[in-house]
Every structure is written in C-alpha cells, then in structure tokens.
Write a protein that holds these residues in place. Structure first.
Motif, PDB file in Angstrom:
ATOM      1  N   GLU A 189    -105.147  45.818 -65.445  1.00 30.97           N
ATOM      2  CA  GLU A 189    -105.271  47.107 -66.567  1.00 30.97           C
ATOM      3  C   GLU A 189    -105.209  48.590 -65.308  1.00 30.97           C
ATOM      4  O   GLU A 189    -104.448  49.652 -65.233  1.00 30.97           O
ATOM      5  N   GLN A 190    -106.847  47.933 -64.614  1.00 30.43           N
ATOM      6  CA  GLN A 190    -106.787  49.005 -63.422  1.00 30.43           C
ATOM      7  C   GLN A 190    -105.792  49.860 -62.056  1.00 30.43           C
ATOM      8  O   GLN A 190    -106.084  50.922 -62.039  1.00 30.43           O
ATOM      9  N   LYS A 191    -104.718  48.444 -62.273  1.00 33.70           N
ATOM     10  CA  LYS A 191    -104.648  49.177 -61.405  1.00 33.70           C
ATOM     11  C   LYS A 191    -103.370  49.171 -61.407  1.00 33.70           C
ATOM     12  O   LYS A 191    -101.665  48.852 -60.958  1.00 33.70           O
ATOM     13  N   GLY A 192    -102.382  49.360 -62.937  1.00 31.16           N
ATOM     14  CA  GLY A 192    -101.301  49.464 -63.719  1.00 31.16           C
ATOM     15  C   GLY A 192    -100.542  48.605 -64.004  1.00 31.16           C
ATOM     16  O   GLY A 192     -99.641  48.318 -64.365  1.00 31.16           O
ATOM     17  N   GLY A 193    -101.140  47.269 -63.911  1.00 32.40           N
ATOM     18  CA  GLY A 193    -100.544  46.199 -64.504  1.00 32.40           C
ATOM     19  C   GLY A 193    -100.967  46.557 -65.891  1.00 32.40           C
ATOM     20  O   GLY A 193    -101.058  46.709 -66.364  1.00 32.40           O
ATOM     21  N   LEU A 194    -100.091  45.273 -67.035  1.00 28.28           N
ATOM     22  CA  LEU A 194    -100.463  44.237 -67.936  1.00 28.28           C
ATOM     23  C   LEU A 194    -101.544  44.761 -68.606  1.00 28.28           C
ATOM     24  O   LEU A 194    -102.932  44.532 -67.578  1.00 28.28           O
ATOM     25  N   SER A 195    -101.765  44.841 -69.912  1.00 30.70           N
ATOM     26  CA  SER A 195    -103.035  45.104 -70.221  1.00 30.70           C
ATOM     27  C   SER A 195    -103.497  43.401 -70.882  1.00 30.70           C
ATOM     28  O   SER A 195    -104.716  43.195 -70.741  1.00 30.70           O
ATOM     29  N   HIS A 196    -102.317  42.685 -70.899  1.00 31.51           N
ATOM     30  CA  HIS A 196    -102.538  41.651 -71.104  1.00 31.51           C
ATOM     31  C   HIS A 196    -101.432  40.658 -70.644  1.00 31.51           C
ATOM     32  O   HIS A 196    -100.714  40.884 -70.340  1.00 31.51           O
ATOM     33  N   PHE A 197    -101.935  39.305 -69.888  1.00 31.49           N
ATOM     34  CA  PHE A 197    -100.482  38.596 -69.497  1.00 31.49           C
ATOM     35  C   PHE A 197    -100.209  37.713 -70.787  1.00 31.49           C
ATOM     36  O   PHE A 197     -98.363  37.152 -69.995  1.00 31.49           O
ATOM     37  N   SER A 198    -100.713  37.501 -71.760  1.00 29.40           N
ATOM     38  CA  SER A 198     -99.435  37.296 -73.002  1.00 29.40           C
ATOM     39  C   SER A 198     -98.547  38.402 -73.749  1.00 29.40           C
ATOM     40  O   SER A 198     -99.092  38.901 -74.623  1.00 29.40           O
ATOM     41  N   VAL A 199     -97.227  38.384 -73.321  1.00 25.55           N
ATOM     42  CA  VAL A 199     -97.201  39.540 -74.353  1.00 25.55           C
ATOM     43  C   VAL A 199     -96.146  38.879 -75.433  1.00 25.55           C
ATOM     44  O   VAL A 199     -95.444  37.992 -75.758  1.00 25.55           O
ATOM     45  N   PHE A 200     -95.497  40.212 -76.484  1.00 26.22           N
ATOM     46  CA  PHE A 200     -95.688  39.739 -77.576  1.00 26.22           C
ATOM     47  C   PHE A 200     -94.524  40.076 -78.591  1.00 26.22           C
ATOM     48  O   PHE A 200     -93.637  39.740 -79.022  1.00 26.22           O
ATOM     49  N   SER A 201     -94.255  41.814 -78.060  1.00 24.88           N
ATOM     50  CA  SER A 201     -93.053  42.141 -78.601  1.00 24.88           C
ATOM     51  C   SER A 201     -92.932  43.537 -77.540  1.00 24.88           C
ATOM     52  O   SER A 201     -93.964  43.585 -76.164  1.00 24.88           O
ATOM     53  N   ALA A 202     -92.008  43.949 -77.697  1.00 24.08           N
ATOM     54  CA  ALA A 202     -90.939  45.635 -76.645  1.00 24.08           C
ATOM     55  C   ALA A 202     -89.640  45.877 -77.633  1.00 24.08           C
ATOM     56  O   ALA A 202     -89.833  45.065 -77.808  1.00 24.08           O
ATOM     57  N   PHE A 203     -90.186  47.417 -76.917  1.00 27.81           N
ATOM     58  CA  PHE A 203     -90.172  48.634 -77.550  1.00 27.81           C
ATOM     59  C   PHE A 203     -89.363  49.127 -76.423  1.00 27.81           C
ATOM     60  O   PHE A 203     -90.616  49.961 -75.730  1.00 27.81           O
ATOM     61  N   VAL A 204     -88.276  49.791 -76.402  1.00 30.76           N
ATOM     62  CA  VAL A 204     -87.722  51.377 -76.069  1.00 30.76           C
ATOM     63  C   VAL A 204     -87.742  52.446 -77.273  1.00 30.76           C
ATOM     64  O   VAL A 204     -86.724  52.297 -78.067  1.00 30.76           O
ATOM     65  N   ASP A 205     -88.657  53.433 -76.972  1.00 34.65           N
ATOM     66  CA  ASP A 205     -88.383  54.285 -77.875  1.00 34.65           C
ATOM     67  C   ASP A 205     -87.308  55.482 -77.280  1.00 34.65           C
ATOM     68  O   ASP A 205     -86.597  55.652 -76.008  1.00 34.65           O
ATOM     69  N   ASN A 206     -87.215  56.867 -77.949  1.00 36.63           N
ATOM     70  CA  ASN A 206     -85.890  57.505 -77.994  1.00 36.63           C
ATOM     71  C   ASN A 206     -86.232  58.736 -75.956  1.00 36.63           C
ATOM     72  O   ASN A 206     -85.668  59.174 -76.419  1.00 36.63           O
ATOM     73  N   ALA A 207     -87.531  58.237 -76.331  1.00 43.28           N
ATOM     74  CA  ALA A 207     -88.274  59.456 -74.484  1.00 43.28           C
ATOM     75  C   ALA A 207     -88.159  57.762 -73.726  1.00 43.28           C
ATOM     76  O   ALA A 207     -88.298  58.546 -72.491  1.00 43.28           O
ATOM     77  N   ASN A 208     -87.238  56.628 -74.080  1.00 41.99           N
ATOM     78  CA  ASN A 208     -87.316  56.228 -72.922  1.00 41.99           C
ATOM     79  C   ASN A 208     -87.916  55.697 -72.247  1.00 41.99           C
ATOM     80  O   ASN A 208     -88.053  55.058 -70.744  1.00 41.99           O
ATOM     81  N   THR A 209     -89.555  55.216 -73.254  1.00 43.75           N
ATOM     82  CA  THR A 209     -90.739  54.369 -72.673  1.00 43.75           C
ATOM     83  C   THR A 209     -90.710  53.248 -73.096  1.00 43.75           C
ATOM     84  O   THR A 209     -89.721  53.042 -74.662  1.00 43.75           O
ATOM     85  N   LEU A 210     -90.849  52.394 -72.115  1.00 41.82           N
ATOM     86  CA  LEU A 210     -90.814  50.742 -72.490  1.00 41.82           C
ATOM     87  C   LEU A 210     -92.310  51.298 -73.324  1.00 41.82           C
ATOM     88  O   LEU A 210     -93.264  50.755 -72.463  1.00 41.82           O
ATOM     89  N   TRP A 211     -92.224  50.147 -74.596  1.00 43.17           N
ATOM     90  CA  TRP A 211     -93.897  49.705 -74.687  1.00 43.17           C
ATOM     91  C   TRP A 211     -93.717  48.495 -74.625  1.00 43.17           C
ATOM     92  O   TRP A 211     -93.134  47.604 -75.637  1.00 43.17           O
ATOM     93  N   ILE A 212     -95.280  48.133 -74.117  1.00 44.00           N
ATOM     94  CA  ILE A 212     -95.314  46.046 -74.932  1.00 44.00           C
ATOM     95  C   ILE A 212     -96.347  46.017 -75.166  1.00 44.00           C
ATOM     96  O   ILE A 212     -97.604  46.501 -75.209  1.00 44.00           O
ATOM     97  N   GLY A 213     -96.211  45.462 -76.776  1.00 40.47           N
ATOM     98  CA  GLY A 213     -97.495  44.691 -77.068  1.00 40.47           C
ATOM     99  C   GLY A 213     -97.792  42.963 -77.146  1.00 40.47           C
ATOM    100  O   GLY A 213     -97.300  42.280 -76.839  1.00 40.47           O
ATOM    101  N   THR A 214     -99.281  43.416 -76.748  1.00 36.02           N
ATOM    102  CA  THR A 214     -99.952  41.907 -76.462  1.00 36.02           C
ATOM    103  C   THR A 214    -101.076  40.791 -76.676  1.00 36.02           C
ATOM    104  O   THR A 214    -100.539  41.357 -77.705  1.00 36.02           O
ATOM    105  N   TYR A 215    -100.822  39.904 -76.792  1.00 34.65           N
ATOM    106  CA  TYR A 215    -101.839  39.323 -77.661  1.00 34.65           C
ATOM    107  C   TYR A 215    -103.247  39.656 -78.167  1.00 34.65           C
ATOM    108  O   TYR A 215    -104.025  39.565 -78.865  1.00 34.65           O
ATOM    109  N   ALA A 216    -103.769  39.810 -76.990  1.00 34.42           N
ATOM    110  CA  ALA A 216    -105.520  40.935 -77.215  1.00 34.42           C
ATOM    111  C   ALA A 216    -105.508  41.631 -76.792  1.00 34.42           C
ATOM    112  O   ALA A 216    -106.661  41.890 -76.425  1.00 34.42           O
ATOM    113  N   GLY A 217    -104.297  42.659 -75.928  1.00 32.52           N
ATOM    114  CA  GLY A 217    -104.981  43.390 -74.360  1.00 32.52           C
ATOM    115  C   GLY A 217    -104.364  44.560 -75.211  1.00 32.52           C
ATOM    116  O   GLY A 217    -104.027  45.575 -74.278  1.00 32.52           O
ATOM    117  N   GLY A 218    -103.771  45.022 -76.504  1.00 32.39           N
ATOM    118  CA  GLY A 218    -103.616  45.812 -77.169  1.00 32.39           C
ATOM    119  C   GLY A 218    -102.196  46.240 -76.928  1.00 32.39           C
ATOM    120  O   GLY A 218    -101.011  44.962 -76.551  1.00 32.39           O
TER     121      GLY A 218
END
Length: 304
Positions: A227-256
């Motif tokens: 996370e400190q270098k701009g990577g994912l907060s956890h390797f296990s990805v569970f969900s994804a969502f693109v909001d109205n501001a074209n921000t990509l949100w990634i939900g992870t298993y244990a990294g928020g």
C-alpha cells in the motif's frame, strides 16, 4: 446492528425500482427505507420464508420480482405484495437442479434474461415454462461454481468461475474469450468480481486485479499489495465498483478498500538537483519563455 441490521457481513447490496435498499447478510435479508429495517429470515415449516438465512445473491427482474439466492436454494420475492416464495418448498421444483442448491450469483441482462450461477454451473430461467435450463456455452463452460455474472458495454456476457477463470460470450452466447492464469491473462483462476472501467474489464481474483483490454487482448495484472507504494491494500480482491467520478473502488478480503482515479497523479513533484539549491526550496514566481527556458524566482537563492 444497533440500528436494526441483522448481521455485519453484508455480502450483496441492491436498490430496487422503488428505492428501497436491500442488504444480503449471513443472517437474513434486510430491507431499508432510510429510517428502519425489515428483516426476512428462514422459519422452519414456513413456505413463505427464506430457504436459508445465509443470503448470497440478489437480482431484480422487470416483472416485480426480487430473486434472492442463498446457500440453500433460490427464493422469489413478489415486491408488489411483499411475499417470499421459497423454491425448495414448491412441489414443482423438487426435480429442479436448483433444489437446495448453493446459489452464488444472480443477474438480469439487457435482454431481460435471468441468469443463475450455482456451485453446479450456469442456469438460464425459462419464464414461459417456469424452469431452469443448464447453459454450458455449447460445452465450453465446465460445471464449475459461477461466482459472478455481468455484461460489458457491448452486451457481451461475462461469467467468472471459481476455478476456471473468466468466460466471455456475445449476446447470442457464442464464446469469444477465455481468460485464465494458465494463459497468463489473470493473476488467479478464482474470479470474484467483474466490472468495466475506462474501456477495460476489471477482474478481481483471489490473487490480485487484472485489467483486460478486449480490443487488443492485452492484460495488466496487479498482485502487489504494498500500500505504501501505491499498490493494492490486499492481494485478495472481492469486489469492484466505478462511481460517478470515474473512481475505481476495490474491496479486498482483509485490507479494506483501495481506490484509483485518473486525477490521483495529476501533480508531479520536481526537486532541484544541485545540493546548494535544495537549501532554498521555497519559490516565488515563475515565467516561461518560448525558447524552452523556465525562469524561477527563489526565496533566498536569487533568480534561477
């Protein structure tokens, strides 16, 4: 839970056509009207209750039905009369392949076809005959657990599986692509979420995030969770969502939650190279000349 939510593990979220919010949890289905919750649960011997309290999937069709998938079968809720019908308790479904089956995903596509993903494969609901028909994409799709079903902007059907990667077929169900870890396109064959972002497919897996370009077939995979270098907060990805501001949100298993936006890196930091110049890091005004010269008025270092 103090406000009425039946359980803290919210597995799916849906807003119906009337505006109600629905939350699928491991202990019941919750309907929220902005002020209070109504909780739907299983009750032994009650055919008008959910087939299980472990709710795993939600989808709404254009006939006033909210379909509710659970670890133990499928349910149909008639939103017009607020009544639940468990398919497990209906005699006509005792021979159905969905009888007491783990429902892992539900989806209604643009053609209003209702798809059901189970731990025994992919099924299409036949409204006229009130039956569920196995669809294996003409033998190309194995009887794997179907984790997620979605569509891209062109109307292609996207099917993510537990062990065999991602399948893409056109609206007529002709197989177009098969992306896996074996052919180097995905970080892992266990696909949890599929979305579209800036013309690419976002595929979240057990081991990272893959961005697929369907035009040239290229793929970029992110498995770094530093996370400190701009990577994912956890390797296990569970969900994804693109909001109205074209921000990509990634939900992870244990990294928020991690997010990415084209504006994240809109500022680039430039530092002066000379050691003596670094002592005077506060600058006043700047002017640019057409001969590619930038004049910088510094604070205490004179004109650079």
């Amino acid at each position: 839970m103090e406000e009425g939510l039946s359980q803290l593990s919210v597995l799916k979220i849906h807003q119906d056509k009337s505006g109600f919010m629905w939350f699928a949890t491991r202990n019941g289905l919750n309907r929220y009207d902005g002020n209070s919750f109504v909780v739907y649960k299983h009750s032994n011997g009650d055919s008008l209750s959910l087939s299980s309290n472990h709710v795993t999937a939600l989808a709404e069709d254009d006939r006033g039905n909210l379909w509710v998938g659970t670890m133990n079968g499928l349910n149909r809720m008639d939103l017009r009369v607020d009544r639940v019908y468990s398919l497990n308790d209906m005699a006509a479904y005792k021979q159905s392949p969905l009888y007491h089956t783990w429902i892992s995903s539900l989806y209604v596509d643009r053609q209003k076809r209702f798809w059901v993903g189970t731990n025994k494969g992919l099924y299409l609901y036949d409204y006229e005959n009130d039956s569920f028909i196995l669809n294996d994409l003409e033998g190309e799709l194995p009887r794997d657990q179907i984790m997620v079903i979605n569509e891209d902007h062109d109307g292609n059907l996207l099917v993510g599986t537990l062990q065999n990667g991602l399948y893409i077929c056109d609206s007529k169900l002709n197989l177009l692509s098969h992306y896996t870890a074996w052919n180097g396109r995905l970080g892992n064959n266990s696909v949890r979420t599929i979305n579209t972002y800036n013309g690419q497919l976002v595929v979240g897996t057990f081991n990272g995030l893959s961005l697929l370009n369907l035009v040239d077939g290229s793929c970029t995979t992110y498995t770094n969770f530093d996370e400190q270098k701009g990577g994912l907060s956890h390797f296990s990805v569970f969900s994804a969502f693109v909001d109205n501001a074209n921000t990509l949100w990634i939900g992870t298993y244990a990294g928020g939650v991690s997010y990415s936006n084209p504006l994240n890196s809109r500022f680039t930091f430039y530092d002066l190279q000379g050691g003596s110049d670094k002592l005077f890091g506060i600058f006043a005004t700047m002017a640019y000349q057409p001969d590619h010269t930038l004049w910088i008025a510094s604070e205490g270092r004179g004109l650079l």
